[in-house]
Motif scaffolding. Structure first.
Motif, PDB file in Angstrom:
ATOM      1  N   PRO A   8       0.758  -1.160   0.108  1.00  0.00           N
ATOM      2  CA  PRO A   8       0.048  -0.008   0.199  1.00  0.00           C
ATOM      3  C   PRO A   8       0.661   1.292  -0.042  1.00  0.00           C
ATOM      4  CG  PRO A   8      -0.174  -1.013   2.096  1.00  0.00           C
ATOM      5  CD  PRO A   8       0.761  -1.999   1.303  1.00  0.00           C
ATOM      6  N   TRP A  11       4.555   4.067  -4.348  1.00  0.00           N
ATOM      7  CA  TRP A  11       4.378   5.270  -5.067  1.00  0.00           C
ATOM      8  C   TRP A  11       4.710   5.432  -6.470  1.00  0.00           C
ATOM      9  CZ3 TRP A  11       7.745   8.641  -7.676  1.00  0.00           C
ATOM     10  CH2 TRP A  11       9.190   8.345  -7.278  1.00  0.00           C
ATOM     11  N   ASN A  30      -6.537   0.114  -4.431  1.00  0.00           N
ATOM     12  CA  ASN A  30      -5.962   0.176  -3.043  1.00  0.00           C
ATOM     13  C   ASN A  30      -4.514   0.713  -2.763  1.00  0.00           C
ATOM     14  OD1 ASN A  30      -8.419  -0.840  -2.024  1.00  0.00           O
ATOM     15  ND2 ASN A  30      -7.632  -3.165  -2.335  1.00  0.00           N
ATOM     16  N   ARG A  32      -3.151   3.640  -2.604  1.00  0.00           N
ATOM     17  CA  ARG A  32      -3.579   5.064  -2.254  1.00  0.00           C
ATOM     18  C   ARG A  32      -2.333   6.106  -2.609  1.00  0.00           C
ATOM     19  NH1 ARG A  32      -8.854   4.359  -2.126  1.00  0.00           N
ATOM     20  NH2 ARG A  32      -9.675   2.991  -0.439  1.00  0.00           N
ATOM     21  N   ARG A  33      -1.161   5.782  -2.491  1.00  0.00           N
ATOM     22  CA  ARG A  33      -0.019   6.627  -2.661  1.00  0.00           C
ATOM     23  C   ARG A  33       0.590   6.474  -4.173  1.00  0.00           C
ATOM     24  NH1 ARG A  33       2.930   7.562   3.119  1.00  0.00           N
ATOM     25  NH2 ARG A  33       1.300   7.577   4.231  1.00  0.00           N
ATOM     26  N   ARG A  55      -5.056   8.056  -7.905  1.00  0.00           N
ATOM     27  CA  ARG A  55      -4.356   9.244  -7.786  1.00  0.00           C
ATOM     28  C   ARG A  55      -3.210   9.341  -8.577  1.00  0.00           C
ATOM     29  NH1 ARG A  55      -1.828  10.696  -2.328  1.00  0.00           N
ATOM     30  NH2 ARG A  55      -1.565  12.159  -3.508  1.00  0.00           N
TER      31      ARG A  55
END
Length: 315
Positions: A8, A11, A30, A32-33, A55
């Motif tokens: 998770p 990046w 999932n 998120r970064r 994102r």
């Protein structure tokens, strides 16, 4: 695609020179970064969409096998600012209603697109659009509705006409139309004021240009090399901001310039623009004009090939 949903904090994902065939965006939800994804040099033929937000800010899919693409797959990427789809096999991008509020660079070079329509795309921050080396026969529809666009590259396509009026009220700084089949770049306006700084028209089929209607006070790089032009009006002093000798940014090479037209140009204007890069040491097939450097008369004269007979100053 490898199972990475259990990382998770990641990046950036870079998977290149592999054999990925399908991309399932649901598997990224999932992460998120995750901001950067590079999937270049794979065999991706299909992108499975997701309705969940992603994102991603930097997404490259170059050198894959995409041939048909629904632009809606990028809709969940509201933070995306860089999208590169170069070197695929794209023949169609479905013009789905899509909003990409952060996108600043879109590259579609080296595909097979015969047309593009941005009428249903909302890209209020797009600054750079690359569509070189496709099969476009007309400029992308509604390209001039992109309010922040500064760079438009349509080189190496199949354009026959580019309406200069499309530039009116645009903020475009660079326009590349080189390597098309242009025979005309018309304007209906008596004085077309545009903020172009760099304008490339080389390697087309142009026989005339109505530059007397162009007002481009910021222009500093201009090329019409490799066309069929014989005269170009007051080009040597119209674009006063084009740099002079040192920068070599004013290119008129490989046309059929009229000797009479060249003789009507003041030697100082020719010198200031480095003679449009027309000077040569080679033998001319038709006639030769000889110009003495007006600031350095003791230097070897400049020779320019031209194509008219019985004009004063010919050899």
């Amino acid at each position: 695609m490898p199972n990475i949903v259990n990382i998770p904090m990641i990046w950036k994902i870079e998977i290149t020179f592999c054999r990925l065939r399908h991309l399932e965006l649901n598997r990224l939800v999932n992460l998120r970064r995750l901001l950067v994804m590079q999937l270049n040099h794979n065999q991706i033929t299909r992108i499975e969409p997701t309705i969940m937000p992603l994102r991603l800010q930097h997404f490259t899919l170059t050198n894959n096998h995409l041939s048909h693409l629904d632009a809606g797959v990028f809709a969940p990427m509201k933070e995306l600012f860089f999208l590169n789809l170069d070197f695929n096999q794209l023949a169609e991008i479905v013009p789905t209603n899509i909003s990409l509020p952060a996108l600043q660079m879109l590259s579609l070079n080296h595909n097979r697109l015969p047309m593009l329509n941005f009428g249903n795309w909302s890209m209020p921050q797009l600054k750079t659009l690359h569509c070189s080396s496709n099969r476009l026969t007309a400029p992308p529809a509604e390209w001039n509705s992109l309010p922040q666009l500064k760079v438009l590259d349509l080189s190496l396509n199949q354009l026959a006409v580019f309406p200069m009026d499309d530039l009116y009220l645009s903020g475009l700084g660079l326009l590349n139309l080189s390597g098309n089949a242009l025979t005309s770049v018309p304007t209906t306006k008596k004085r077309l004021h545009v903020p172009l700084e760099r304008f490339f028209l080389s390697s087309n089929r142009l026989t005339s240009l109505a530059i007397n209607r162009w007002n481009m006070p910021k222009l500093w790089e201009f090329s019409v090399a490799h066309n069929q032009l014989t005269e170009l009006g007051d080009v040597f002093h119209r674009f006063a901001t084009v740099p002079s000798v040192r920068y070599r940014r004013f290119d008129l090479r490989n046309n059929s310039w009229s000797c009479g037209w060249l003789l009507r140009i003041h030697p100082a204007d020719l010198w200031q623009r480095d003679y449009g890069l027309l000077t040569t040491n080679a033998s001319c097939s038709d006639r030769t004009l000889v110009f003495t450097d007006w600031k350095r008369p003791d230097w070897e004269p400049h020779k320019i090939c031209c194509h008219e007979r019985n004009e004063l100053g010919l050899q």
